[in-house]
Design a protein around this motif. Sequence first.
Motif, PDB file in Angstrom:
ATOM      1  N   UNK A 106       0.873  -1.166   0.000  1.00 37.15           N
ATOM      2  CA  UNK A 106       0.000   0.000   0.000  1.00 37.15           C
ATOM      3  C   UNK A 106       0.915   1.222   0.000  1.00 37.15           C
ATOM      4  N   UNK A 107       0.541   2.215  -0.784  1.00 39.05           N
ATOM      5  CA  UNK A 107       1.319   3.452  -0.886  1.00 39.05           C
ATOM      6  C   UNK A 107       0.494   4.597  -0.297  1.00 39.05           C
ATOM      7  N   UNK A 108       0.604   4.826   1.013  1.00 35.72           N
ATOM      8  CA  UNK A 108      -0.237   5.837   1.647  1.00 35.72           C
ATOM      9  C   UNK A 108      -0.019   7.252   1.100  1.00 35.72           C
ATOM     10  N   UNK A 109       1.239   7.608   0.840  1.00 31.79           N
ATOM     11  CA  UNK A 109       1.465   8.920   0.250  1.00 31.79           C
ATOM     12  C   UNK A 109       2.651   8.891  -0.689  1.00 31.79           C
ATOM     13  N   UNK A 128       5.972   6.372  -0.515  1.00 31.75           N
ATOM     14  CA  UNK A 128       6.184   5.727   0.775  1.00 31.75           C
ATOM     15  C   UNK A 128       5.339   4.467   0.725  1.00 31.75           C
ATOM     16  N   UNK A 129       5.983   3.321   0.844  1.00 34.08           N
ATOM     17  CA  UNK A 129       5.309   2.034   0.655  1.00 34.08           C
ATOM     18  C   UNK A 129       5.301   1.233   1.955  1.00 34.08           C
ATOM     19  N   UNK A 130       4.145   0.684   2.263  1.00 30.23           N
ATOM     20  CA  UNK A 130       4.007  -0.216   3.409  1.00 30.23           C
ATOM     21  C   UNK A 130       3.716  -1.612   2.895  1.00 30.23           C
ATOM     22  N   UNK A 137       1.483  -4.505   9.146  1.00 32.02           N
ATOM     23  CA  UNK A 137       2.610  -3.880   8.458  1.00 32.02           C
ATOM     24  C   UNK A 137       3.889  -4.571   8.918  1.00 32.02           C
ATOM     25  N   UNK A 138       4.671  -5.061   7.944  1.00 31.22           N
ATOM     26  CA  UNK A 138       5.922  -5.735   8.290  1.00 31.22           C
ATOM     27  C   UNK A 138       7.151  -5.047   7.686  1.00 31.22           C
ATOM     28  N   UNK A 156      12.806   1.637   5.217  1.00 30.88           N
ATOM     29  CA  UNK A 156      12.667   2.561   6.344  1.00 30.88           C
ATOM     30  C   UNK A 156      11.861   1.860   7.429  1.00 30.88           C
ATOM     31  N   UNK A 157      11.945   2.376   8.615  1.00 38.63           N
ATOM     32  CA  UNK A 157      11.173   1.825   9.724  1.00 38.63           C
ATOM     33  C   UNK A 157       9.688   2.051   9.435  1.00 38.63           C
TER      34      UNK A 157
END
Length: 175
Positions: A106-109, A128-130, A137-138, A156-157
């Motif tokens: 998922x790319x929130x922003x 920014x990818x989750x 979220x991993x 990134x964290x």
Amino acid sequence: MLFLAFLMAATLFAEEQGAELKKIEEALKTSPDDPVLHYRKCQLLFADGKEQESIDHAAVALTKFKEADQDLAWMKLGTFKTDRYRIDVHFNMGPEERAEIRDGIVRPYSFRVWTLGDEPELVRILDFELGYSNGKVVTAAIGAMTGGGHSNYGIVDPKSDFSTIKKRVVEILAR
């Protein structure tokens, strides 16, 4: 003298935005489900330097757009500049972002990167990818879709705040 004029203009601009934010807050008291009011609140928060608060409230706006059955691909929250680029920050609201949490990316922003000047050109879009697994979220990264493929510019964290992600994006652009 020029600095004083700039300072006065900046103060006036901040006061006008503060007044507009108060108007939006009042309007939300009577129309709390209006997604456009929430969207505008996000933009005003971002312009006021409250970028994390803007990002956080964008999730509320997304919920209001979903509840109103109104589809937008994204919301432009605001803009910042580097010495080489103008960068528009977009809160994504596509099918992946609107869906219930699941496995996948998922790319929130996103950060839409433009050249400076009279005729800016879009040169990159960084996301920014989750990464989700079993609904949690991993992983998180900065990446970009490139001609049917994907480029990853670094992990990134997943708990990183907006300022950390923004700093990382600026570092990537400086390369």
